[in-house]
Design a protein around this motif. Structure first.
Motif, short mmCIF file in Angstrom:
data_model
loop_
_atom_site.label_atom_id
_atom_site.label_comp_id
_atom_site.label_asym_id
_atom_site.label_seq_id
_atom_site.Cartn_x
_atom_site.Cartn_y
_atom_site.Cartn_z
N UNK A 188 0.83 -1.20 0.00
CA UNK A 188 0.00 0.00 0.00
C UNK A 188 0.87 1.26 0.00
N UNK A 189 0.25 2.36 -0.40
CA UNK A 189 0.86 3.68 -0.37
C UNK A 189 2.19 3.71 -1.12
N UNK A 190 2.16 3.18 -2.33
CA UNK A 190 3.34 3.20 -3.20
C UNK A 190 2.93 3.71 -4.57
N UNK A 191 3.91 3.80 -5.47
CA UNK A 191 3.62 4.25 -6.83
C UNK A 191 2.96 3.17 -7.68
N UNK A 192 2.69 2.01 -7.10
CA UNK A 192 1.99 0.97 -7.86
C UNK A 192 0.62 1.45 -8.30
N UNK A 193 -0.03 2.28 -7.50
CA UNK A 193 -1.35 2.77 -7.87
C UNK A 193 -1.50 4.29 -7.77
N UNK A 194 -0.37 5.00 -7.86
CA UNK A 194 -0.48 6.46 -7.80
C UNK A 194 0.68 7.11 -8.54
N UNK B 128 0.63 -8.27 -6.60
CA UNK B 128 0.26 -7.04 -7.28
C UNK B 128 -0.46 -7.34 -8.59
N UNK B 129 -0.03 -8.37 -9.29
CA UNK B 129 -0.64 -8.71 -10.58
C UNK B 129 -2.06 -9.20 -10.45
N UNK B 130 -2.51 -9.47 -9.20
CA UNK B 130 -3.88 -9.95 -8.97
C UNK B 130 -4.78 -8.89 -8.35
N UNK B 131 -4.22 -7.74 -8.02
CA UNK B 131 -5.01 -6.66 -7.41
C UNK B 131 -6.01 -6.12 -8.42
N UNK C 190 -11.49 0.26 -18.95
CA UNK C 190 -11.91 -0.21 -17.63
C UNK C 190 -11.28 -1.57 -17.30
N UNK C 191 -9.98 -1.58 -17.30
CA UNK C 191 -9.25 -2.81 -16.96
C UNK C 191 -9.66 -3.34 -15.59
N UNK C 192 -9.77 -4.63 -15.46
CA UNK C 192 -10.15 -5.24 -14.19
C UNK C 192 -8.99 -5.17 -13.20
N UNK C 193 -7.78 -5.46 -13.67
CA UNK C 193 -6.62 -5.53 -12.79
C UNK C 193 -5.73 -4.30 -12.95
N UNK C 194 -5.18 -3.87 -11.82
CA UNK C 194 -4.27 -2.73 -11.80
C UNK C 194 -3.06 -3.01 -12.69
N UNK C 195 -2.57 -4.23 -12.67
CA UNK C 195 -1.40 -4.61 -13.47
C UNK C 195 -1.63 -4.32 -14.95
N UNK C 196 -2.80 -4.69 -15.46
CA UNK C 196 -3.09 -4.51 -16.88
C UNK C 196 -3.21 -3.03 -17.25
N UNK C 197 -3.83 -2.25 -16.36
CA UNK C 197 -3.91 -0.81 -16.59
C UNK C 197 -2.51 -0.20 -16.63
N UNK C 198 -1.70 -0.52 -15.62
CA UNK C 198 -0.35 0.06 -15.55
C UNK C 198 0.51 -0.35 -16.74
N UNK C 199 0.34 -1.60 -17.19
CA UNK C 199 1.13 -2.07 -18.32
C UNK C 199 0.72 -1.35 -19.61
N UNK C 200 -0.57 -1.13 -19.78
CA UNK C 200 -1.04 -0.40 -20.95
C UNK C 200 -0.50 1.03 -20.95
#
Length: 212
Positions: free
Chosen positions: A36-42, A69-72, A112-122
């Motif tokens: 939590x509270x990392x650049x993974x989602x911000x 992370x790949x499953x979040x 509207x990607x389901x997983x954060x990993x896929x959004x970030x990769x795109x």
């Protein structure tokens, strides 16, 4: 061959790309546990009020048990894609190249990607294309322990969790990675550590020259 091992960020910062300048490829950790509270989602963008975070809300991020992370999964109970794009539009509409890249960003948000990993990769692939940087991106096939003499991680440059959020940088404040100042929408002082979007919106196709 130089391979940089890193976690995957949301709209990565200029320092994130700077650490890849001498790399032959980027190896993303697909087996790490979410923090939590990392650049993974911000990320950080520059607004009239200074550097402001854009955070992607996630599901299960507060669970006590570990999850990759790949499953979040992303939480769409609030319309954060609209808020993020509106913030970018308000902050950068007057920049020289916002209109050049805006549609590409909107297209990704609309998926509207389901997983954060896929959004970030795109987003990462889009940013590499915008920077005209054909850097190969690969993924780990197992968990790699922190670097050590007996660890396979020693074969890579381990940059995992080197870049972490901090209090929004102020004008003239030194940053962990040296950055060439460039004109920003809001001044007069230069604010380092922002998403590379800030550089792209201001410099367009020439952005890559400011990373070195």
């Amino acid at each position: 061959m130089s391979i940089v091992l890193s976690e995957l960020h949301y709209l990565p910062s200029i320092p994130f790309f700077q650490q890849l300048l001498a790399a032959d490829s980027l190896l993303l950790d697909a087996h790490e546990h979410y923090h939590k509270q990392t650049y993974r989602n911000r990320c950080l963008v520059l607004t009239a009020q200074g550097a402001q975070p854009l955070t992607v809300p996630v599901l299960d991020g507060n669970r006590s048990e570990k999850i990759r992370t790949s499953e979040i999964e992303i939480d769409y109970r609030q319309n954060w894609p609209h808020r993020h794009f509106r913030t970018l539009q308000t902050a950068y509409n007057a920049s020289p190249y916002f209109g050049y890249y805006a549609d590409y960003l909107q297209d990704i948000y609309a998926q509207k990607y389901v997983r954060l990993w896929d959004l970030n990769l795109a987003m990462l692939h889009l940013l590499l294309r915008c920077l005209r940087w054909p850097l190969p991106v690969e993924f780990t096939t197992e968990y790699l322990a922190p670097a050590g003499s007996s660890s396979p991680t020693s074969l890579f440059i381990d940059r995992r969790d080197v870049l972490t959020p901090k209090i929004a940088p102020r004008s003239g404040e030194p940053d962990s990675t040296s950055q060439l100042p460039y004109p920003q929408v809001f001044g007069p002082g230069f604010v380092p550590g922002l998403s590379v979007l800030d550089l792209l919106f201001m410099q367009g196709p020439a952005a890559g020259r400011w990373l070195g």
